[in-house]
Design a protein around this motif. Structure first.
Motif, short mmCIF file in Angstrom:
data_model
loop_
_atom_site.label_atom_id
_atom_site.label_comp_id
_atom_site.label_asym_id
_atom_site.label_seq_id
_atom_site.Cartn_x
_atom_site.Cartn_y
_atom_site.Cartn_z
N ALA A 3 -51.44 9.63 -0.44
CA ALA A 3 -51.61 8.18 0.17
C ALA A 3 -50.85 7.11 -1.01
N ILE A 6 -47.23 6.83 -0.69
CA ILE A 6 -46.87 6.16 0.50
C ILE A 6 -47.48 4.68 0.26
N ALA A 36 -52.20 6.31 7.57
CA ALA A 36 -51.68 7.34 6.88
C ALA A 36 -52.51 8.55 6.86
#
Length: 128
Positions: A3, A6, A36
């Motif tokens: 995460a 991202i 996500a």
């Protein structure tokens, strides 16, 4: 960690843009994180297993070259240390993963109106 990878480009993009865009990016950051996580959990369920990130330190034997003040080139053994990252399959409890997915979806639905209110407030504060 995934995460974070991202979100890192999104944070960089959030620093750019108009005040309205920065405000909206801030308001929707938790929602993007949930999206996500939902995508990753759904992929785990579809595959039947999760992918865990692993790192391995690898030493590569090399020959280095150095030029002396006299102009002579000297070759000598040297090592280069590199970190190799890879993913390995990990067994998961599909029932627990399905329950986690449902929980994440419910949290996203519960925050949808709050996020929309925040977006509306950003638009009101920063008209373009």
């Amino acid at each position: 960690m995934r995460a974070a990878l991202i979100l890192l480009p999104l944070v960089a993009l959030a620093a750019c843009g108009t005040p309205r865009e920065r405000c909206i990016n801030e308001v929707t950051s938790n929602q993007r994180t949930l999206n996500a996580l939902i995508a990753e959990t759904q992929a785990n369920i579809d595959r039947g297993y999760a992918l865990a990130e692993r790192s391995e330190v690898v030493t590569i034997d090399r020959t280095c070259t150095q030029t002396l003040e006299s102009g002579e080139e000297v070759r000598f053994p040297c090592d280069e240390v590199m970190t190799r990252e890879y993913k390995v399959p990990v067994a998961i409890d599909l029932n627990a993963e399905q329950a986690k997915l449902q929980s994440l979806i419910q949290r996203r639905e519960a925050m949808a109106s709050t996020v929309q209110d925040g977006i509306n407030q950003c638009v009101a504060i920063h008209p373009e």
